[in-house]
Structures are given as C-alpha cells and as structure tokens.
Motif scaffolding. Structure first.
Motif, PDB file in Angstrom:
ATOM      1  N   LYS A  64      -4.828 -17.148   9.848  1.00  0.00           N
ATOM      2  CA  LYS A  64      -4.309 -15.797   9.678  1.00  0.00           C
ATOM      3  C   LYS A  64      -4.354 -15.357   8.220  1.00  0.00           C
ATOM      4  N   THR A  65      -4.202 -14.073   8.018  1.00  0.00           N
ATOM      5  CA  THR A  65      -4.284 -13.475   6.688  1.00  0.00           C
ATOM      6  C   THR A  65      -2.906 -13.348   6.054  1.00  0.00           C
ATOM      7  N   PHE A  66      -2.837 -13.628   4.760  1.00  0.00           N
ATOM      8  CA  PHE A  66      -1.640 -13.339   3.973  1.00  0.00           C
ATOM      9  C   PHE A  66      -1.821 -11.962   3.355  1.00  0.00           C
ATOM     10  N   LEU A  67      -0.928 -11.043   3.658  1.00  0.00           N
ATOM     11  CA  LEU A  67      -0.953  -9.728   3.011  1.00  0.00           C
ATOM     12  C   LEU A  67       0.194  -9.691   2.015  1.00  0.00           C
ATOM     13  N   ILE A  68      -0.149  -9.728   0.733  1.00  0.00           N
ATOM     14  CA  ILE A  68       0.845  -9.826  -0.335  1.00  0.00           C
ATOM     15  C   ILE A  68       0.917  -8.501  -1.083  1.00  0.00           C
ATOM     16  N   ALA A  69       2.096  -7.888  -1.102  1.00  0.00           N
ATOM     17  CA  ALA A  69       2.296  -6.599  -1.768  1.00  0.00           C
ATOM     18  C   ALA A  69       2.960  -6.815  -3.121  1.00  0.00           C
ATOM     19  N   ILE A  70       2.386  -6.221  -4.156  1.00  0.00           N
ATOM     20  CA  ILE A  70       2.935  -6.320  -5.506  1.00  0.00           C
ATOM     21  C   ILE A  70       3.284  -4.920  -5.993  1.00  0.00           C
ATOM     22  N   THR A  71       4.567  -4.670  -6.221  1.00  0.00           N
ATOM     23  CA  THR A  71       4.999  -3.358  -6.682  1.00  0.00           C
ATOM     24  C   THR A  71       5.799  -3.479  -7.975  1.00  0.00           C
ATOM     25  N   GLY A  72       6.215  -2.351  -8.493  1.00  0.00           N
ATOM     26  CA  GLY A  72       6.956  -2.280  -9.743  1.00  0.00           C
ATOM     27  C   GLY A  72       6.733  -0.896 -10.327  1.00  0.00           C
ATOM     28  N   ILE A 147      -4.371  -2.825   7.713  1.00  0.00           N
ATOM     29  CA  ILE A 147      -4.312  -3.388   9.070  1.00  0.00           C
ATOM     30  C   ILE A 147      -5.709  -3.804   9.524  1.00  0.00           C
ATOM     31  N   ALA A 148      -6.707  -2.980   9.218  1.00  0.00           N
ATOM     32  CA  ALA A 148      -8.084  -3.309   9.588  1.00  0.00           C
ATOM     33  C   ALA A 148      -8.527  -4.609   8.922  1.00  0.00           C
ATOM     34  N   LEU A 149      -8.197  -4.772   7.630  1.00  0.00           N
ATOM     35  CA  LEU A 149      -8.549  -5.999   6.919  1.00  0.00           C
ATOM     36  C   LEU A 149      -7.857  -7.206   7.528  1.00  0.00           C
ATOM     37  N   LYS A 150      -6.582  -7.052   7.895  1.00  0.00           N
ATOM     38  CA  LYS A 150      -5.859  -8.150   8.530  1.00  0.00           C
ATOM     39  C   LYS A 150      -6.493  -8.539   9.868  1.00  0.00           C
ATOM     40  N   ASN A 151      -7.116  -7.560  10.505  1.00  0.00           N
ATOM     41  CA  ASN A 151      -7.760  -7.807  11.796  1.00  0.00           C
ATOM     42  C   ASN A 151      -9.226  -8.212  11.665  1.00  0.00           C
ATOM     43  N   THR A 191       6.456   3.456   4.628  1.00  0.00           N
ATOM     44  CA  THR A 191       5.228   3.742   5.370  1.00  0.00           C
ATOM     45  C   THR A 191       4.392   2.491   5.600  1.00  0.00           C
ATOM     46  N   VAL A 192       4.454   1.530   4.670  1.00  0.00           N
ATOM     47  CA  VAL A 192       3.561   0.365   4.738  1.00  0.00           C
ATOM     48  C   VAL A 192       4.255  -0.993   4.689  1.00  0.00           C
ATOM     49  N   ARG A 193       5.511  -1.052   4.274  1.00  0.00           N
ATOM     50  CA  ARG A 193       6.099  -2.367   3.966  1.00  0.00           C
ATOM     51  C   ARG A 193       6.266  -3.280   5.173  1.00  0.00           C
ATOM     52  N   ASP A 194       6.337  -2.724   6.378  1.00  0.00           N
ATOM     53  CA  ASP A 194       6.545  -3.571   7.552  1.00  0.00           C
ATOM     54  C   ASP A 194       5.352  -4.460   7.858  1.00  0.00           C
ATOM     55  N   ILE A 195       4.173  -4.148   7.318  1.00  0.00           N
ATOM     56  CA  ILE A 195       2.990  -4.972   7.598  1.00  0.00           C
ATOM     57  C   ILE A 195       2.784  -6.054   6.536  1.00  0.00           C
ATOM     58  N   MET A 196       3.623  -6.078   5.497  1.00  0.00           N
ATOM     59  CA  MET A 196       3.468  -7.032   4.403  1.00  0.00           C
ATOM     60  C   MET A 196       4.076  -8.392   4.767  1.00  0.00           C
ATOM     61  N   ASP A 197       3.365  -9.460   4.398  1.00  0.00           N
ATOM     62  CA  ASP A 197       3.874 -10.815   4.628  1.00  0.00           C
ATOM     63  C   ASP A 197       4.727 -11.303   3.460  1.00  0.00           C
ATOM     64  N   VAL A 198       4.364 -10.909   2.265  1.00  0.00           N
ATOM     65  CA  VAL A 198       5.100 -11.301   1.059  1.00  0.00           C
ATOM     66  C   VAL A 198       5.294 -10.066   0.193  1.00  0.00           C
ATOM     67  N   LYS A 199       6.535  -9.849  -0.258  1.00  0.00           N
ATOM     68  CA  LYS A 199       6.867  -8.666  -1.057  1.00  0.00           C
ATOM     69  C   LYS A 199       7.244  -9.109  -2.470  1.00  0.00           C
ATOM     70  N   VAL A 200       6.478  -8.642  -3.453  1.00  0.00           N
ATOM     71  CA  VAL A 200       6.671  -9.037  -4.849  1.00  0.00           C
ATOM     72  C   VAL A 200       7.011  -7.803  -5.683  1.00  0.00           C
ATOM     73  N   TYR A 201       8.012  -7.950  -6.542  1.00  0.00           N
ATOM     74  CA  TYR A 201       8.402  -6.860  -7.455  1.00  0.00           C
ATOM     75  C   TYR A 201       8.214  -7.352  -8.890  1.00  0.00           C
ATOM     76  N   VAL A 202       7.486  -6.577  -9.694  1.00  0.00           N
ATOM     77  CA  VAL A 202       7.278  -6.915 -11.103  1.00  0.00           C
ATOM     78  C   VAL A 202       8.302  -6.149 -11.937  1.00  0.00           C
ATOM     79  N   PHE A 203       9.175  -6.894 -12.610  1.00  0.00           N
ATOM     80  CA  PHE A 203      10.227  -6.273 -13.418  1.00  0.00           C
ATOM     81  C   PHE A 203       9.864  -6.322 -14.895  1.00  0.00           C
TER      82      PHE A 203
END
Length: 277
Positions: A64-72, A147-151, A191-203
């Motif tokens: 399976k795919t890891f979808l990692i979101a990086i925000t800040g 979602i397409a990439l995850k699929n 809008t998008v966070r529910d599809i993320m596997d890992v949520k990262v915040y840059v402080f």
C-alpha cells in the motif's frame, strides 16, 4: 503507553509480524532519542500511536501507499523538508516507484485575468483578494489526483506561474509510488486531510517566517506595499486556517534545522528500517 499499543496489536498480527513491528518501534524510538540530544532536534513532537502506525503499515501493508502530508505556515520550510527527505527516500536514482511529490502550489487557481484587470498586485490586494485562503487553491482537484495516485494511477498536475498568476493544465507527470509526499498550506484542510496517512506540521518562529517570506516574495515580483499587504493577509489567514492544524498533526517538525541534518536523520530512519528486512 507503547506497551499497551503493542499488546493491542497482538490480537490482529501474526507472531512474525508482531516481532517485526516491535523491532521497528524500538528502532524509531532510538532514533528519536538521538534526535532529542541535538542542539536543534528535527522532531519537536511525536506520539506513540504515530510510531506504532508507521511500524504497522511498513510490516502489514507492504503493497500500500503512504500518503504523507506536510503543512505549516508560508515560508516555514515545508519545501526544504520535503526536498531533503526525498534524498533519503531512495539513494539509487534509477529506482522508480518509491516516492512522488505533489505540491499544493501547483494547484493555485488561475487569477491572471483578475491581476490584469487590477493592473498591479497592490491594486489587486486592495480589492480584498487573497492568495492565502483555501478558496485560492483547487483543493478538490488536488484531492482527486492524490486519490488516483494512491490507487496506482498516473496524473498530471497543473502548471502555475507565480508572477502572472496563470494556471495551465500541462504540468508535471506524477507517477504512483510507495511514498507520496504532499506539501502546502492546506494539505491538512478538511477538504483533503481525511485521505492522509501521516500528518506533519513544520513549526518555525514568526520572526524567521517573516524574513524568509519577504525574500521569496521579492523573487515572485512582490515588493513594497504589495508585499506588506500580502504578508498582513498571510499572518491573518495563518491564524484562522493553518495554526489550528498544529493540534491534529501526528508529528511536529522543527523548521530551523539545517538541510544537512534533515538528510542525516531521514537517512537513519530509512536505512534502519530497510536493514530489518
């Protein structure tokens, strides 16, 4: 806490999987302890459940795919973190299918007409227009592509020009991969966070953000009053939309660490996990 989580997973994992999960958890904890001892640690906050989830996905969800979101906040160091993390993802540049990067900046809506009609950035901002709200970005399209990439499907991101504000459909081809890194102001938006596997915040502290932001704004054609007006809006929208996502992040990353140290610590993580297989 970690022992309780491991015990809970015993009901769902085979003996061999559980042994491997435990080894990965211990390895990650050792790396985090090493990181804590540094003058500028990379990890400011992690949770036991995050470490366990990473270990479980590595062992039980190999295909399976890891979808990692990086925000800040704007200029916090999201892009720098992603660019240096990918150096550690795969050292063999000929190896394909290991990681793909999707950047939210590519998904800004076309506002070239509005800019032309206003005549300048200064006049555009005086109308109340903002580049720093979720509405300025085509988040539904970005979600569709992720979602397409995850699929396992290939997508083509838009191509956005930060000087002319024009968006074209002929952007970069993105291939499906084991790890998908997506970064931007609103990758943890509802809008998008529910599809993320890992949520990262840059402080990153505000005074550092401001200095970085003005330098980047100049490179994008915004100086003087235009830059001042937009930065005021940037700070306002960050307070409303971005800073609250700090609370839902799995990991808080230090935006002040050097690029070299990002590579070093992510190298340790990937190399240590690969060595267990």
């Amino acid at each position: 806490m970690m022992d309780d989580l491991l015990t809970g997973y015993n009901f769902y994992s085979s003996g061999r999987d559980m042994e491997m999960i435990t080894k990965i958890v211990d390895t990650l904890k050792d790396i985090l302890e090493y990181d804590k001892k540094q003058p500028q640690p990379l990890f400011l906050k992690t949770t036991d459940s995050f470490i366990m989830n990473i270990a479980r996905k590595v062992v039980e969800e190999k295909k399976k795919t890891f979808l990692i979101a990086i925000t800040g906040e704007s200029a916090s160091g999201k892009t720098v973190f992603v660019d240096n993390t990918t150096k550690a993802c795969v050292k063999d540049k000929n190896k394909k299918g290991y990681y793909t990067v999707v950047r939210q900046d590519d998904y800004y809506k076309d506002t070239s007409k509005e800019l032309q009609e206003a005549g300048s950035y200064e006049e555009l901002f005086k109308t109340g227009f903002s580049f720093d709200t979720p509405e300025a970005i085509n988040l539904p399209l970005m979600r569709e592509h992720l979602i397409a990439l995850k699929n396992g499907k290939t997508v083509q991101s838009p191509n956005y020009d930060f000087v002319t504000c024009e968006s074209k459909p002929d952007g970069e081809i993105k291939e499906p991969a084991k790890i998908i890194l997506t970064e931007g102001l609103y990758v943890l938006h509802e809008t998008v966070r529910d599809i993320m596997d890992v949520k990262v915040y840059v402080f990153t502290p505000l005074e550092v953000l401001k200095e970085r932001w003005y330098k980047r704004a100049e490179s994008r054609g915004k100086t003087g009053e235009a830059a001042d007006l937009q930065f005021k809006d940037v700070n306002k929208t960050a307070q409303q939309y971005i800073r609250p996502t700090y609370q839902i992040a799995d990991v808080i990353i230090n935006g002040l660490v050097s690029q070299e140290y990002i590579v070093e610590i992510t190298d340790k993580i990937f190399d240590s996990i690969k060595a267990l297989f």
